[in-house]
Design an enzyme around this catalytic site. Structure first.
Site, short mmCIF file in Angstrom:
data_model
loop_
_atom_site.label_atom_id
_atom_site.label_comp_id
_atom_site.label_asym_id
_atom_site.label_seq_id
_atom_site.Cartn_x
_atom_site.Cartn_y
_atom_site.Cartn_z
N ASN A 1 51.75 3.50 -45.11
CA ASN A 1 52.56 4.02 -46.22
C ASN A 1 52.38 3.15 -47.46
OD1 ASN A 1 53.41 5.79 -44.33
ND2 ASN A 1 55.42 4.86 -44.01
N HIS B 1 46.85 1.07 -46.90
CA HIS B 1 46.39 2.07 -47.86
C HIS B 1 46.90 1.81 -49.28
CE1 HIS B 1 45.65 5.01 -44.28
NE2 HIS B 1 44.74 4.06 -44.37
#
Ligand code: APR
Length: 240
Positions: A88, A105
């Site tokens: 997330n 990410h």
């Protein structure tokens, strides 16, 4: 010594905080084509459209709050050495109080150079009074400022660190991810063969056939409460 837990979290972790997941019905990739907003090609074609997409998510994030699942994970640091590896880009784990969070990410609250997104000299945290990346705004190296997000087709610089965390862990816990995206999904294979793996998800998720996975078929908030009880039953996970 506290037992070491590695956690791999995905979009489902933040669903109860009001964020859409990506691949569920009505998920983000249904309304916003991946190629447009989450690839280097999409960025080159229309940086303003891409910035607007993440500006919108960032505004949603500052108004959102961690849910009970995030908070329970933070409280578990009392009993376990916890490292959360999250796919997330939100900061809800940190805001709940978790102190070891690896963002595979990227991070929505940050912006970076579009020439070299990983160059730490040009990664900046966007302040609350300047949440949007504006058209034409530049990074320290003169390139267009872009969201600090790892897009499809880009390297995942922290994957090696994450694999080391998983391979050193006494248990692996997977929460709210469809395990559809690599290399993150492959982290499950880094767990030592003798350690228990738990998975919390209200829907069925494909897991490796060669590993026994304890499945808690529930949403993250209730699922983490169930997990805490299940961990107490594991003799291998008691402090020494
Ligand atoms: N609690 C727990 N899990 C939930 C909940 C909930 N309340 N609601 C949905 N889920 C589960 C879904 O069943 C699904 O298995 O969360 C998972 C979400 O999967 P995806 O939408 O595929 O999200 P994720 O696995 O995090 O995606 C990985 O893909 O698009 C990229 O970079 C993006 O980090 C993202 C990566």
């Amino acid at each position: 010594m506290k037992p070491k837990l590695a956690l791999l979290t995905g979009a489902g972790m933040s669903a109860e905080s009001g964020f859409s997941t990506f691949r569920d019905k009505g998920g983000l990739w249904e309304t916003h084509p991946v190629e447009q907003v989450a690839t280097p090609e999409g960025w080159r074609a229309d940086p303003e459209l891409v910035n607007n997409f993440y500006n919108g998510l960032r505004r949603q994030l500052v108004d959102a709050a961690p849910n009970a699942g995030h908070r329970l994970l933070a409280e578990m640091e009392r009993d376990y050495e916890m490292t959360i590896i999250t796919q997330n880009v939100d900061d809800l784990h940190e805001r709940a109080g978790s102190t070891h969070v690896i963002h595979l990410h990227g991070e929505l609250m940050k912006a970076c150079s579009s020439t070299d997104p990983a160059d730490p000299r040009h990664i900046v945290t966007l302040p609350l009074d300047h949440l949007d990346i504006r058209p034409g705004e530049r990074a320290g190296d003169g390139s267009l400022l872009r969201p600090f997000i790892v897009w499809f087709g880009e390297p995942v610089p922290l994957i090696g660190t994450a694999a080391e965390v998983v391979s050193a862990a006494d248990a692996l816990i997977v929460i709210g991810t469809s395990l559809a995206v690599y290399p993150a999904a492959g982290l499950i294979h880094a767990a030592r063969p003798d350690v228990p793996i738990f998975l919390i998800d209200p829907n069925e998720v494909g897991t490796p056939r060669d590993r026994h996975v304890h499945v808690i078929r529930d949403v993250a908030s209730r699922g983490v409460a169930t997990l805490i009880e299940a961990l107490r039953q594991q003799p291998s996970l008691h402090s020494s």
